[in-house]
Design a protein around this motif. Sequence first.
Motif, PDB file in Angstrom:
ATOM      1  N   LYS B 160       0.838  -1.195   0.000  1.00 25.19           N
ATOM      2  CA  LYS B 160       0.000   0.000   0.000  1.00 25.19           C
ATOM      3  C   LYS B 160       0.874   1.246   0.000  1.00 25.19           C
ATOM      4  O   LYS B 160       0.583   2.211  -0.687  1.00 25.19           O
ATOM      5  N   GLU B 161       1.936   1.179   0.778  1.00 23.12           N
ATOM      6  CA  GLU B 161       2.880   2.304   0.819  1.00 23.12           C
ATOM      7  C   GLU B 161       3.418   2.596  -0.575  1.00 23.12           C
ATOM      8  O   GLU B 161       3.449   3.734  -1.022  1.00 23.12           O
ATOM      9  N   GLY B 162       3.846   1.528  -1.242  1.00 20.68           N
ATOM     10  CA  GLY B 162       4.410   1.678  -2.578  1.00 20.68           C
ATOM     11  C   GLY B 162       3.400   2.288  -3.536  1.00 20.68           C
ATOM     12  O   GLY B 162       3.709   3.186  -4.307  1.00 20.68           O
ATOM     13  N   GLY B 432      -7.934  -1.628   6.040  1.00 23.10           N
ATOM     14  CA  GLY B 432      -8.392  -0.342   6.549  1.00 23.10           C
ATOM     15  C   GLY B 432      -8.048   0.685   5.497  1.00 23.10           C
ATOM     16  O   GLY B 432      -7.057   0.574   4.796  1.00 23.10           O
ATOM     17  N   GLU B 433      -8.873   1.706   5.401  1.00 20.31           N
ATOM     18  CA  GLU B 433      -8.828   2.560   4.224  1.00 20.31           C
ATOM     19  C   GLU B 433      -7.753   3.619   4.215  1.00 20.31           C
ATOM     20  O   GLU B 433      -7.308   4.080   5.245  1.00 20.31           O
ATOM     21  N   THR B 434      -7.363   4.000   3.009  1.00 19.23           N
ATOM     22  CA  THR B 434      -6.518   5.173   2.835  1.00 19.23           C
ATOM     23  C   THR B 434      -7.415   6.279   2.298  1.00 19.23           C
ATOM     24  O   THR B 434      -8.066   6.106   1.292  1.00 19.23           O
ATOM     25  N   THR B 435      -7.461   7.380   2.989  1.00 16.81           N
ATOM     26  CA  THR B 435      -8.364   8.440   2.572  1.00 16.81           C
ATOM     27  C   THR B 435      -7.635   9.468   1.723  1.00 16.81           C
ATOM     28  O   THR B 435      -6.415   9.472   1.650  1.00 16.81           O
ATOM     29  N   THR B 436      -8.417  10.315   1.085  1.00 19.24           N
ATOM     30  CA  THR B 436      -7.842  11.416   0.300  1.00 19.24           C
ATOM     31  C   THR B 436      -6.909  12.219   1.187  1.00 19.24           C
ATOM     32  O   THR B 436      -5.872  12.682   0.759  1.00 19.24           O
TER      33      THR B 436
END
Lengths: 628, 451
Positions: B160-162, B432-436
């Motif tokens: 996810k980081e990438g 778990g989500e990544t938000t704007t």
Amino acid sequence: MFDEVFDVVVIGAGHAGCEAASACARMGVETALITINLDLIGQMSCNPAIGGIAKGHLVREIDALGGIMGRVIDRTGIQFRLLNRSRGPAVRSPRAQADRSLYRMEMRRMLEATPNLHLRQGTVVDLIVKNDRVLGVELQDTRRIGAKAVIVATGTFLNGTIHTGQKTFSAGRAGEPASLELAESLKRLGFPVGRLKTGTPPRLDGRTIDWDAFEPQPADENPVAFSFSTEKIEQPQITCYIGYTSERLHQKIRDNLHLSPLYSGRIKGIGPRYCPSIEDKVVKFADKNRHQLFLEPEGHNTNEVYLNGFSTSLPAELQQELVRMIPGLEEVKIIRPGYAIEYDFVDPRQIKPTMETIKVKGLFFAGQINGTTGYEEAACQGLIAGINAALQVKGRPAFQLRRDEAYIGVLIDDLIRNGVDEPYRIFTSRAEARLLLRHDNADRRLMPKGYELGLIGDLDWEKFNRRRDLIMKLHRVLENTRFKRSSVEYASLSQLLGCDLGDSISLAQLSQRQGVSSELIHRLLPESIKSETSLKELESALADILYKGYIENQKIAYERIHHHDNMKIPEGFDFRKIAGLSREMVERLERVRPQTFGQLRRISGLTPAAVSTVLVYLMANKSDRCVT
Amino acid sequence: MDTIVALATPEGRSAIAVIRLSGRDSLEIVSKLLIDENFSPKPRYASLRKIYDPETRELIDEAVVTYFKAPFSFTGEDIVEISCHGSPIVVRQILDACLKLEARMASPGEFSLRALMNGKMNLSQVEAIRDLIEAQTLAAAKQSLRQMQGELSSLLQPLKEGLLEVIVILESALEFVEDDLPEYQMDEIKTKLYEIVKQIERMSSTFKAGRLLREGLKIALVGRPNVGKSSLFNALVGYERAIVTEIAGTTRDSLHESFSINGIPIRLSDTAGLRKTDDIVESIGVQRTRKVIADADLVIFVVDCSQDLTKEDYEILSEIEDMQHLIAINKVDIKQVELVEKFNGKNVVEVSAKTAQGVDDLRRAIIKPFLSRNSAAEEKGFLVTDARHADLLIRAKKEIEKSLELLDQKASEEIVLTGLHNAMRFLGEITGETTTEDILNRIFSTFCIGK
Ligand SMILES: Nc1nc2c(ncn2[C@@H]2O[C@H](COP(=O)(O)OP(=O)(O)OP(=O)(O)O)[C@@H](O)[C@H]2O)c(=O)[nH]1
Ligand SMILES: [Mg+2]
């Protein structure tokens, strides 16, 4: 009891207030626009530019709904540029630099020409509220003005404090008094108030600049207007200039950081990260050895030049010394020093999607008071507040926009849902439906709504209908015009693109190929439609075709996840009474206390099973209510 | 609403398993499974149909297919139910085929949820659903599974980081054209994305193994009579479970026993030796052996190296060759013939059931495909066990691949980004989500932005 009575009173004639008052009045309700100084209506207190990525989208939307910002900037813009020209149509956005004083004058002229609109100079010191309903306002000179609705659009004036170096004084803008009593009045009404900060750079004397040391940035040859009604940009266009700071300058700033109120702890308010002061840039990005600056002439008839990118609150004398360390500004003289300003804002979670406060009926907030930054962000809130105040007065149903309808919808939804912890600015990435919310289709998205509200003139409406019909026709023509292998066009196209195009190719398919310009497609249009089609309409139709598939795809992925996000979780909801939840899940839920399902879904550590369980429970309760 | 699919009957072995699809594409998906474009069944009538893998066009099973037309169904949407044989392998193959056809693995309780949304349920029924979900929650809450979910999240975090890094670069390029941001290197971005795709691929490939892990790996010992199958069975299981004699044809019926190797649950079957026979009992046993073979995840073909391979050995080999198999060359303590070469040394283990020589090697060989090499996932012995997670991983991968394609076509960033944002959402559903806001935060801390 009242000295004067109107339907709607708008406090503040900045970008939010002007839109609000104009919309109200044109919707047929008697409107007063009260401002501290009538000569500064529509003042651009920061940089003299309107638009930019996402912000330009907002202006187009304001225009499509029948707002005035687009028209005013089109008549007073002295440098138009379409940004992101090399990228897709969804992220292209117009930007224009304004002649600051022309903008002001044109805004005032438009307001004065508006029937039902009454300008009043004065400082509002109190809101008159009874039984949670607004009744009017009281002025410093003890005049009392009655109204069925009041829109507060006071920008940075609420309890404004200006900082330069160690000096601090109360002001709403440089040289203008702050609104202290009104800020108190809002606090008394129980609105939760926070503190934000913003800043401006010094303005320079253009005669003392060595222009040759800077890189010119010319205006577009064919300026793209903001307003759908504008046929042609008439203002002569000017050139701006780009320059850079130096390492020597950075060192000087670092040596004097203790003089900056930002770093001495004097300023408590939170500033916008996308508009950092030069102090911040130097400290936070220490490895960058130069920062870009823009020299923006403020108008045709002034020597004043705005030093964009150099926002600072360092002492004035030091500012003078610092700017002279910029290559090309060795001899420069500062006309007005830069400053930082702190001001009060009200937690926007206190307002409804209509911009009306939840607490006080008839009281609306618009613009910076809600924690936003930017003229465009302010203006669109003003417009929505104005529309809804007028609708309320007339007893008509409220007006709001969804996130997938307009950037305006995104902005308001973000504000009232999440609140702000720094000045809020719009970005295209905030819109899930970015590919849909283009600047070129703002009219198709919103003008029918504007017309319905009574904000679009008949001429503009007719023009819009012609444009829309033409675009629909273009869709059909683009899909149906095909070149077979045997045709003359096919051979030259295939040669041009350097590849085989299959047995036949439609114009729509062709337009999606790399290296095919809209000009080329225009040339290939059937004669019957070519003459009535301008590149503008064609490009809009092509953009529809380009994004169609992606929009569909994006919508599916988005809907899957966000389907129930708006569902409210009742206050004080007891998660323990949901049978299927483990203790651990309940604990997590109670720690966060989500208000909507969307917030709940984002709680970390909640298992999908737990999320579904709560959802089923909430839905069950909802249908319960429907049944009974 | 998209189309969801899940096993409607309890997991594990049963006579009949029901696979349920709900959503507007249910009928279309099933028609592809039947390889029947004109499939338009009468609602509520059951019909016996052949189910195929739509890609390989191989027969999976014969099953009863029933169509419930919207809105007259449990969920209020188009539903198709496939009642197939209860073999987990069959179920697995059909589910996989549905997922490939763009159905999505249902989340816990999702069928009920849709029913509720479409007004197909009254309140008294809701209580029952909650119990149902509770049961599923409990199952999912099993210690081992929880650990794995946590592990999955932590393994996904770097991915996810990438992905976020790439999104940030592309978003900044779009959003801050007026700032002098460093120009990004297309090649670097592509390399990063390819790496992410590869990682996701590795993780999702453990999915199949993951399911085996949950349900147990089914292994059948097969071979001619008297080669020592029962002896090996006992050696692996750890006690004298099966009868061993020097008489060929001792084992008449299949025998099953569960145990585990390195924590991987195994269900081992001993079978009757395969040969042509006139003995009725033995011939029934041989039939059963064939069924056990068909149902197995892994076949261990036992041969006897105290003599040369026989014609029967070759016949059996040809029968199992296409399956996942191992060859156990038994009786090395009295070896007469060098058999290893005859099998090209592939998947071969030499053992002696009698002396226990090589039995550990056999154990290792059994679990080897399910253990890890190379990837982060595999190093930790990590397996994706949840079908829903695997589904989300595959979706995320597909989205990134689409974006890569678009990058190759030099599409503008906003188009490329749709796929990446979608991928992020899918991964976000697991971790778990990544938000704007996360994305913006990252942009502002990475680049000096703003005038
Ligand atoms: N020397 C030696 N003898 C073995 C070994 N494994 C099995 N035997 C012998 O081979 C004979 C047959 O063994 P079983 O295990 O009954 O063989 P099976 O394959 O199960 O035979 P059926 O059940 O009749 O098909 C017995 O006499 C065992 O003692 C081994 O590794 N070494
Ligand atoms: Mg035996």
